[in-house]
Design a protein around this motif. Structure first.
Motif, PDB file in Angstrom:
ATOM      1  N   ILE A  74       0.844  -1.207   0.000  1.00 34.30           N
ATOM      2  CA  ILE A  74       0.000   0.000   0.000  1.00 34.30           C
ATOM      3  C   ILE A  74       0.871   1.246   0.000  1.00 34.30           C
ATOM      4  CG2 ILE A  74      -1.709   1.333   1.298  1.00 34.30           C
ATOM      5  CD1 ILE A  74      -2.686  -1.370   2.464  1.00 34.30           C
ATOM      6  N   LEU A  75       1.886   1.228   0.852  1.00 32.46           N
ATOM      7  CA  LEU A  75       2.774   2.392   0.972  1.00 32.46           C
ATOM      8  C   LEU A  75       3.468   2.716  -0.339  1.00 32.46           C
ATOM      9  CD1 LEU A  75       4.351   4.522   2.635  1.00 32.46           C
ATOM     10  CD2 LEU A  75       5.972   2.694   3.207  1.00 32.46           C
ATOM     11  N   VAL A  76       4.055   1.700  -0.966  1.00 32.54           N
ATOM     12  CA  VAL A  76       4.861   1.967  -2.156  1.00 32.54           C
ATOM     13  C   VAL A  76       3.982   2.383  -3.338  1.00 32.54           C
ATOM     14  CG1 VAL A  76       4.934  -0.399  -3.063  1.00 32.54           C
ATOM     15  CG2 VAL A  76       6.851   1.121  -3.462  1.00 32.54           C
ATOM     16  N   VAL A  77       2.781   1.793  -3.463  1.00 40.32           N
ATOM     17  CA  VAL A  77       1.874   2.209  -4.543  1.00 40.32           C
ATOM     18  C   VAL A  77       1.386   3.636  -4.305  1.00 40.32           C
ATOM     19  CG1 VAL A  77      -0.352   1.754  -5.652  1.00 40.32           C
ATOM     20  CG2 VAL A  77       1.171  -0.152  -5.093  1.00 40.32           C
ATOM     21  N   MET A  78       0.976   3.921  -3.079  1.00 39.68           N
ATOM     22  CA  MET A  78       0.538   5.273  -2.726  1.00 39.68           C
ATOM     23  C   MET A  78       1.633   6.293  -2.978  1.00 39.68           C
ATOM     24  SD  MET A  78      -0.553   6.589   1.091  1.00 39.68           S
ATOM     25  CE  MET A  78       1.151   6.539   1.712  1.00 39.68           C
ATOM     26  N   ASP A  79       2.854   5.910  -2.653  1.00 37.44           N
ATOM     27  CA  ASP A  79       3.981   6.837  -2.747  1.00 37.44           C
ATOM     28  C   ASP A  79       4.392   7.141  -4.178  1.00 37.44           C
ATOM     29  OD1 ASP A  79       4.995   8.242  -0.663  1.00 37.44           O
ATOM     30  OD2 ASP A  79       6.820   7.064  -0.457  1.00 37.44           O
ATOM     31  N   MET A  80       3.839   6.423  -5.135  1.00 39.18           N
ATOM     32  CA  MET A  80       4.105   6.744  -6.532  1.00 39.18           C
ATOM     33  C   MET A  80       3.438   8.061  -6.937  1.00 39.18           C
ATOM     34  SD  MET A  80       6.075   4.421  -7.812  1.00 39.18           S
ATOM     35  CE  MET A  80       6.856   4.690  -6.229  1.00 39.18           C
ATOM     36  N   PHE A  81       2.397   8.441  -6.218  1.00 40.65           N
ATOM     37  CA  PHE A  81       1.594   9.593  -6.619  1.00 40.65           C
ATOM     38  C   PHE A  81       1.729  10.777  -5.665  1.00 40.65           C
ATOM     39  CE2 PHE A  81      -0.401   5.670  -8.023  1.00 40.65           C
ATOM     40  CZ  PHE A  81      -0.602   5.908  -9.378  1.00 40.65           C
ATOM     41  N   GLY A  82       1.704  10.504  -4.358  1.00 42.88           N
ATOM     42  CA  GLY A  82       1.684  11.575  -3.374  1.00 42.88           C
ATOM     43  C   GLY A  82       2.754  12.638  -3.540  1.00 42.88           C
ATOM     44  N   PRO A  83       4.037  12.253  -3.608  1.00 44.67           N
ATOM     45  CA  PRO A  83       5.095  13.263  -3.709  1.00 44.67           C
ATOM     46  C   PRO A  83       5.291  13.836  -5.115  1.00 44.67           C
ATOM     47  CG  PRO A  83       5.874  11.191  -2.724  1.00 44.67           C
ATOM     48  CD  PRO A  83       4.576  10.914  -3.373  1.00 44.67           C
ATOM     49  N   ALA A  84       4.602  13.257  -6.115  1.00 51.53           N
ATOM     50  CA  ALA A  84       4.857  13.647  -7.506  1.00 51.53           C
ATOM     51  C   ALA A  84       4.763  15.154  -7.757  1.00 51.53           C
ATOM     52  CB  ALA A  84       3.912  12.892  -8.438  1.00 51.53           C
ATOM     53  N   PRO A  85       3.777  15.875  -7.185  1.00 56.01           N
ATOM     54  CA  PRO A  85       3.705  17.320  -7.451  1.00 56.01           C
ATOM     55  C   PRO A  85       4.930  18.098  -6.975  1.00 56.01           C
ATOM     56  CG  PRO A  85       1.635  16.518  -6.524  1.00 56.01           C
ATOM     57  CD  PRO A  85       2.624  15.414  -6.370  1.00 56.01           C
ATOM     58  N   ASN A  86       5.677  17.530  -6.017  1.00 56.43           N
ATOM     59  CA  ASN A  86       6.825  18.248  -5.456  1.00 56.43           C
ATOM     60  C   ASN A  86       8.163  17.839  -6.066  1.00 56.43           C
ATOM     61  OD1 ASN A  86       5.033  19.490  -3.607  1.00 56.43           O
ATOM     62  ND2 ASN A  86       5.186  17.742  -2.237  1.00 56.43           N
TER      63      ASN A  86
ATOM     64  N   VAL B 210      -4.890  -1.962  -4.887  1.00 55.46           N
ATOM     65  CA  VAL B 210      -6.055  -1.076  -5.010  1.00 55.46           C
ATOM     66  C   VAL B 210      -6.107  -0.092  -3.844  1.00 55.46           C
ATOM     67  CG1 VAL B 210      -8.580  -0.996  -4.946  1.00 55.46           C
ATOM     68  CG2 VAL B 210      -7.414  -2.657  -6.404  1.00 55.46           C
ATOM     69  N   LEU B 211      -5.822  -0.573  -2.641  1.00 57.05           N
ATOM     70  CA  LEU B 211      -5.783   0.325  -1.483  1.00 57.05           C
ATOM     71  C   LEU B 211      -4.724   1.408  -1.661  1.00 57.05           C
ATOM     72  CD1 LEU B 211      -6.240  -2.172   1.495  1.00 57.05           C
ATOM     73  CD2 LEU B 211      -7.702  -0.207   0.997  1.00 57.05           C
ATOM     74  N   GLY B 212      -3.575   1.032  -2.196  1.00 54.91           N
ATOM     75  CA  GLY B 212      -2.529   2.010  -2.454  1.00 54.91           C
ATOM     76  C   GLY B 212      -2.982   3.075  -3.440  1.00 54.91           C
ATOM     77  N   LEU B 213      -3.694   2.655  -4.482  1.00 55.79           N
ATOM     78  CA  LEU B 213      -4.213   3.610  -5.465  1.00 55.79           C
ATOM     79  C   LEU B 213      -5.240   4.538  -4.829  1.00 55.79           C
ATOM     80  CD1 LEU B 213      -4.627   1.211  -8.534  1.00 55.79           C
ATOM     81  CD2 LEU B 213      -2.912   3.009  -8.270  1.00 55.79           C
ATOM     82  N   LEU B 214      -6.109   3.975  -3.977  1.00 53.11           N
ATOM     83  CA  LEU B 214      -7.117   4.797  -3.308  1.00 53.11           C
ATOM     84  C   LEU B 214      -6.482   5.794  -2.344  1.00 53.11           C
ATOM     85  CD1 LEU B 214      -9.812   2.068  -2.501  1.00 53.11           C
ATOM     86  CD2 LEU B 214      -9.965   3.864  -4.233  1.00 53.11           C
TER      87      LEU B 214
END
Length: 250
Positions: free
Chosen positions: A55-67, A202-206
């Motif tokens: 979950i962490l690694v999938v989520m982390d693909m998107f969260g920091p991207a704007p920065n 899926v949880l990571g994407l959400l």
């Protein structure tokens, strides 16, 4: 796919995962680190270790991207490269241990490491030498091992940069770039080993959406001249999340 989405949305304790996504995003946005230190102790109360990491690694693909564009401008890409060289060697060893430990042992290890990291960082340890290639590679190796065994690649790298004579903007940029590249590497390794399950993906994407919102908010309030305030806030949130993740509260 609808069945998998339903399993993800009806997961017991989902609110803890959402809370971890938001808080870790805010801290990552204004400090450049903190995602794993905050997210894992919270999510580890709900799902097994390998799911937490996924979950962490999938989520982390998107969260920091704007920065990332700002981090690329402020950072030193060559240093990040040497850190990654050490990580790629030691990550598989740590991951091999992770899949063999119990969820309770994982939670204790993560929470104790997450409590120790801010304490060590707050001691004000100083390093006045150069950021040499062996030092960076060794630090990356320690980070890769800790990232594999406990999902916490950040502390060795953060400690090195906090101890050195580096401006806040470079610390934030290099740690952000390194941790993002590390996540890409870990995701690839999990895929090659066949450990990517549908529900945690899926949880990571959400979780990417609340994490992105947190990252944007954290970046907007970041000002280099107030680095000590942000650092103190990051430490406090990290320790609170770590204490809540100790199995003794179950």
């Amino acid at each position: 796919m609808p069945d998998i989405l339903s399993q993800a949305l009806t997961l017991e304790g989902l609110w803890l995962i959402v809370l971890g996504a938001v808080l870790s995003g805010i801290v990552r946005g204004f400090s450049g680190f903190g995602t794993a230190l905050i997210f894992i102790p919270l999510a580890g109360q709900v799902v097994p270790p390998i799911w937490v990491i996924t979950i962490l690694v999938v989520m982390d693909m998107f969260g920091p991207a704007p920065n990332l564009p700002r981090a690329w401008r402020d950072g030193a890409a060559a240093q990040v490269g040497w850190l990654l060289l050490g990580a790629v060697v030691c990550l598989p060893l740590g991951l091999a241990i992770l899949v063999r430990v119990s969820p309770e042992a994982f939670r204790y290890a993560v929470s104790l490491l997450a409590i120790a990291a801010p304490i060590v960082l707050s001691l004000g340890l100083r390093y006045h030498g150069p950021m040499s290639r062996p030092l960076l590679t060794g630090t990356g190796g320690a980070s890769g091992f800790l990232g594999g065994v406990a999902g916490l690649p950040g502390p060795p790298v953060i400690l090195l940069y906090m101890a050195g004579p580096n401006p806040p903007a470079l610390i934030r940029a290099n740690t952000m770039l390194y941790l993002y590249a590390y996540d890409l590497m870990l995701l690839a390794l999990l895929g090659l080993q066949g450990r990517l399950e549908a529900v945690p993906v899926v949880l990571g994407l959400l979780m990417a959406l609340p994490n992105i919102a947190g990252n944007i908010l954290g970046a907007r309030v970041f000002h280099p001249d107030r680095a000590r305030v942000y650092r103190g806030a990051a430490y406090a949130i990290t320790i609170a999340a770590a204490i809540s993740g100790l199995p003794l509260w179950d």
